[in-house]
Design a protein around this motif. Sequence first.
Motif: not given
Length: 62
Positions: A40-43, A45-55
């Motif tokens: 999960l330490c690897l995953v 940050p990608l979820l955070l980037v995904h949310v930022i792009i969606l917003v």
Amino acid sequence: MAWFVLFYTLICLFFLDNTYREGEMAGNGWDGMRVLGLVLCLVWPLLLVHVIILVYRARQTG
């Protein structure tokens, strides 16, 4: 793009190191939860980037 990869790598390494050290200090073996924590330490940050792009996209269309 290279800055993003560098930044992502630094974040992952920082949290991987912290999670690994916490497991070592606790004296526990390599159980499923410890491995899951490292993965999960690897995953996350990608979820955070995904949310930022969606917003960002939602604000552009809104």
